[in-house]
Design an enzyme around this catalytic site. Structure first.
Site, mmCIF file in Angstrom:
data_model
loop_
_atom_site.group_PDB
_atom_site.id
_atom_site.type_symbol
_atom_site.label_atom_id
_atom_site.label_comp_id
_atom_site.label_asym_id
_atom_site.label_seq_id
_atom_site.Cartn_x
_atom_site.Cartn_y
_atom_site.Cartn_z
ATOM 1 C CG HIS A 75 -2.097 -0.856 1.124
ATOM 2 N ND1 HIS A 75 -3.220 -0.661 1.888
ATOM 3 C CD2 HIS A 75 -2.351 -1.934 0.343
ATOM 4 C CE1 HIS A 75 -4.138 -1.572 1.564
ATOM 5 N NE2 HIS A 75 -3.621 -2.366 0.629
ATOM 6 C CE1 TYR A 204 -4.829 4.286 8.857
ATOM 7 C CE2 TYR A 204 -5.246 4.323 11.219
ATOM 8 C CZ TYR A 204 -4.551 3.839 10.132
ATOM 9 O OH TYR A 204 -3.575 2.888 10.309
ATOM 10 N N PRO A 296 -3.061 1.093 18.921
ATOM 11 C CG PRO A 296 -4.757 -0.446 18.563
ATOM 12 C CD PRO A 296 -4.118 0.379 19.615
ATOM 13 C CE LYS A 300 4.577 4.084 13.316
ATOM 14 N NZ LYS A 300 4.718 3.456 12.003
ATOM 15 C CE1 TYR A 388 0.180 3.267 7.515
ATOM 16 C CE2 TYR A 388 -0.882 4.260 9.427
ATOM 17 C CZ TYR A 388 -0.831 3.272 8.454
ATOM 18 O OH TYR A 388 -1.781 2.281 8.437
HETATM 19 P P1 FAS Z 1 2.843 -10.894 22.186
HETATM 20 O O1 FAS Z 1 1.975 -10.468 23.325
HETATM 21 O O2 FAS Z 1 2.277 -11.028 20.820
HETATM 22 O O3 FAS Z 1 3.480 -12.334 22.528
HETATM 23 C C1 FAS Z 1 3.949 -12.629 23.823
HETATM 24 C C2 FAS Z 1 3.873 -14.139 24.008
HETATM 25 O O4 FAS Z 1 4.406 -14.449 25.304
HETATM 26 C C3 FAS Z 1 2.443 -14.638 23.979
HETATM 27 O O5 FAS Z 1 2.312 -15.702 23.080
HETATM 28 C C4 FAS Z 1 2.182 -15.085 25.422
HETATM 29 O O6 FAS Z 1 1.335 -16.219 25.501
HETATM 30 C C5 FAS Z 1 3.572 -15.429 25.903
HETATM 31 N N1 FAS Z 1 3.710 -15.354 27.356
HETATM 32 C C6 FAS Z 1 3.172 -14.435 28.192
HETATM 33 N N2 FAS Z 1 3.517 -14.722 29.473
HETATM 34 C C7 FAS Z 1 4.302 -15.834 29.423
HETATM 35 C C8 FAS Z 1 4.956 -16.617 30.409
HETATM 36 N N3 FAS Z 1 4.879 -16.301 31.702
HETATM 37 N N4 FAS Z 1 5.660 -17.701 30.018
HETATM 38 C C9 FAS Z 1 5.747 -18.013 28.695
HETATM 39 N N5 FAS Z 1 5.142 -17.315 27.709
HETATM 40 C C10 FAS Z 1 4.432 -16.239 28.081
HETATM 41 N N6 FAS Z 1 -0.431 -3.969 16.873
HETATM 42 C C11 FAS Z 1 -0.632 -3.375 15.681
HETATM 43 O O7 FAS Z 1 0.327 -2.913 15.073
HETATM 44 N N7 FAS Z 1 -1.907 -3.286 15.158
HETATM 45 C C12 FAS Z 1 -2.999 -3.817 15.805
HETATM 46 O O8 FAS Z 1 -4.117 -3.732 15.320
HETATM 47 C C13 FAS Z 1 -2.831 -4.458 17.045
HETATM 48 N N8 FAS Z 1 -3.880 -5.014 17.719
HETATM 49 C C14 FAS Z 1 -3.667 -5.600 18.954
HETATM 50 C C15 FAS Z 1 -4.718 -6.173 19.693
HETATM 51 C C16 FAS Z 1 -4.493 -6.750 20.957
HETATM 52 C C17 FAS Z 1 -5.638 -7.354 21.733
HETATM 53 C C18 FAS Z 1 -3.197 -6.753 21.492
HETATM 54 C C19 FAS Z 1 -2.934 -7.355 22.861
HETATM 55 C C20 FAS Z 1 -2.140 -6.202 20.770
HETATM 56 C C21 FAS Z 1 -2.368 -5.635 19.490
HETATM 57 N N9 FAS Z 1 -1.321 -5.087 18.737
HETATM 58 C C22 FAS Z 1 -1.505 -4.489 17.543
HETATM 59 C C23 FAS Z 1 0.000 -5.129 19.215
HETATM 60 C C24 FAS Z 1 0.518 -6.502 18.893
HETATM 61 O O9 FAS Z 1 0.475 -6.709 17.523
HETATM 62 C C25 FAS Z 1 1.883 -6.587 19.503
HETATM 63 O O10 FAS Z 1 2.656 -5.443 19.183
HETATM 64 C C26 FAS Z 1 2.606 -7.830 19.102
HETATM 65 O O11 FAS Z 1 1.801 -8.927 19.401
HETATM 66 C C27 FAS Z 1 3.927 -7.838 19.867
HETATM 67 O O12 FAS Z 1 4.438 -9.097 19.792
HETATM 68 P P2 FAS Z 1 5.198 -9.729 21.058
HETATM 69 O O13 FAS Z 1 6.137 -8.734 21.606
HETATM 70 O O14 FAS Z 1 5.701 -11.037 20.588
HETATM 71 O O15 FAS Z 1 4.085 -9.910 22.179
HETATM 72 C C1 PHB Z 2 -5.182 -3.843 11.330
HETATM 73 O O1 PHB Z 2 -5.382 -4.152 10.132
HETATM 74 O O2 PHB Z 2 -5.358 -4.654 12.266
HETATM 75 C C2 PHB Z 2 -4.713 -2.455 11.665
HETATM 76 C C3 PHB Z 2 -4.280 -1.635 10.627
HETATM 77 C C4 PHB Z 2 -3.854 -0.348 10.933
HETATM 78 C C5 PHB Z 2 -3.883 0.081 12.258
HETATM 79 C C6 PHB Z 2 -4.311 -0.763 13.287
HETATM 80 C C7 PHB Z 2 -4.732 -2.037 12.982
HETATM 81 O O3 PHB Z 2 -3.488 1.352 12.531
#
Ligand code: FAS
Ligand code: PHB
Length: 398
Positions: A75, A204, A296, A300, A388
């Site tokens: 994109h 957005y 989000p 980032k 962005y």
């Molecule tokens: P993660 O949280 O993905 O992974 C951490 C891992 O550690 C998990 O699998 C967990 O089970 C494990 N863990 C935790 N405690 C533990 C323990 N005690 N022992 C062993 N393992 C353990 N980012 C965006 O850019 N756009 C979005 O739209 C977006 N939506 C999101 C929605 C939600 C609900 C959440 C929570 C985050 C969102 N994020 C989004 C951010 C997300 O994408 C994170 O930045 C990304 O998952 C980061 O990856 P990790 O650092 O690996 O953390």
């Molecule tokens: C998504 O596709 O999950 C998404 C894209 C852009 C954002 C946040 C989430 O800023």
């Protein structure tokens, strides 16, 4: 108790842990990953959708970028919609030629999982009572319980990739850690559906009813978000109610193009800005959501996790290959400089696009005036675009 040894013990098999594990493997450095839940559970979380070039490059460096390039959608712009007006931000033009890629975090995680399994590398899923020990000494170790048996992993370093609710940050001495947090008074209700996206690019939306985002995962799978009050629960929202509210926040063109369908997944994510300082505690390093969270809005979260992993990986390679700890010693400050820039952009973009409770009417007029200015100013378009798509890794060092 069983005892094994590795060079790097990684806690968490989300994108951070898996990407670090894959990069270390490619560099001939041994790592074991310990994960609390099952692999299917990790894949069942629907999260990020946008990859910055830095993340794309890292997937290539890790040797797992083939499907991403085949299936990812490049994109070159995003659409901004407010007060019935829609403007395109030409990301490519105003960022000096950069784009972003639509490729879901679920797929990125799957690619990393498949590569790790194909290489026969150890990921312990459904490990319970994980604990980190002696990370302030030269002989740290991790313990966990699996099927009632306690296991110990002796290691040189611990990578805390265990997300916001993980054990690693929680194990850092309180006297050595500073946490900065801002919790937003609303959440994002997300819906995933096998319906064609309403627009070629993301939209957005700043509407008087609240923020909305029209995103996508492919040409046939869409991801939508609605700002909702923190008091709402996902069971309060039927699919019909979601689609009806989304329509109310869109412009005529998008309303006419919107294709609705049954939700494959629906969830409410809270929004917070959160940063831990420092990201290093002796021989334990925090990376990804274990160290920071962004709202989000700026897409980032996943991309910041990738750049933490890049900095940590480079430091670990320098330790093992050159017997130098310069990279590891610089990790926290280097990662935090980038993290705070992304935190600032995500906070600013969230303030610009959302309706906050108790906002006076004039605040919406300020937001519209700011959007109007940004869309008609090269400097404004550039500031949105370069943040962005992701600032260059060497930003601020030139
Ligand atoms: P993660 O949280 O993905 O992974 C951490 C891992 O550690 C998990 O699998 C967990 O089970 C494990 N863990 C935790 N405690 C533990 C323990 N005690 N022992 C062993 N393992 C353990 N980012 C965006 O850019 N756009 C979005 O739209 C977006 N939506 C999101 C929605 C939600 C609900 C959440 C929570 C985050 C969102 N994020 C989004 C951010 C997300 O994408 C994170 O930045 C990304 O998952 C980061 O990856 P990790 O650092 O690996 O953390
Ligand atoms: C998504 O596709 O999950 C998404 C894209 C852009 C954002 C946040 C989430 O800023």
């Amino acid at each position: 108790m069983t005892t094994t040894r590795t060079q790097v013990a990684i806690v968490g098999a989300g994108p951070s842990g898996l990407l670090l594990g894959q990069l270390l493997h490619k560099a001939g450095i041994d790592a074991v990953i310990v994960e609390r839940v099952s692999g299917d559970y990790v894949l069942g979380r629907i999260r990020a959708g946008i990859l910055e070039q830095v993340c794309i490059d890292l997937m290539d460096e890790a040797g797992v970028g083939a499907r991403m390039h085949r299936e990812g959608l490049v994109h070159g712009g995003i659409e901004m919609l407010w007060d019935g007006r829609r403007h395109r931000v030409d990301l490519n033009r105003y960022s000096g030629g950069k784009n972003v890629m639509v490729y879901g975090q679920t797929e990125l995680t799957r690619d990393l999982m498949d590569a790790r399994a194909a290489a026969g590398l150890t990921t312990v899923y459904e490990a319970h009572h994980t604990a980190v020990h002696d990370f302030d000494t030269a002989r740290p170790y991790v313990t966990y319980v699996k099927n009632g048996v306690t296991h110990r992993i002796d290691c040189d370093f611990i990578a805390g990739c265990d997300g916001f609710h993980g054990v690693c940050r929680a194990s850092a001495p309180r006297s050595a850690i500073r946490e900065y947090e801002k919790v937003y008074p609303f959440g994002w209700l997300g819906l995933l559906s096998d319906t064609p996206p309403v627009c070629d690019e993301l939209i957005y939306v700043n509407s008087e009813r609240g923020f909305a985002l029209c995103s996508q995962r492919s040409k046939t799978r869409s991801r939508y978000y609605l700002q909702v009050p923190l008091t709402h629960h996902v069971e309060d929202w039927s699919d019909d109610a979601f689609w009806q509210e989304l329509r109310l926040r869109l412009d005529d063109e998008a309303r006419e193009r919107l294709v609705t369908g049954p939700s494959l997944e629906k969830s409410i994510a809270p929004l917070r800005s959160f940063v831990t300082e420092p990201l290093r505690f002796g021989r334990m390093f925090l990376a990804g959501d274990a160290g920071h969270i962004v709202p989000p809005t700026g897409a980032k979260g996943l991309n910041l996790a990738a750049t933490d992993v890049k900095y940590l990986f480079d430091g670990l390679v320098q330790h093992y290959r050159e017997r130098s700890d310069a990279g590891l010693d610089a990790y926290s400050a280097k990662a935090l400089a980038r993290i705070w820039r992304a935190e600032r952009f995500s906070w600013w973009f969230t303030q610009l696009m959302h309706r906050f409770p108790h906002d006076e009417q004039i605040t919406a007029k300020f937001q519209h005036a700011e959007l109007d200015y940004l869309m008609h100013s090269e400097a404004g378009l550039r500031t949105i675009a370069e943040n962005y798509v992701g600032l260059p890794l060497d930003f601020g060092q030139r």
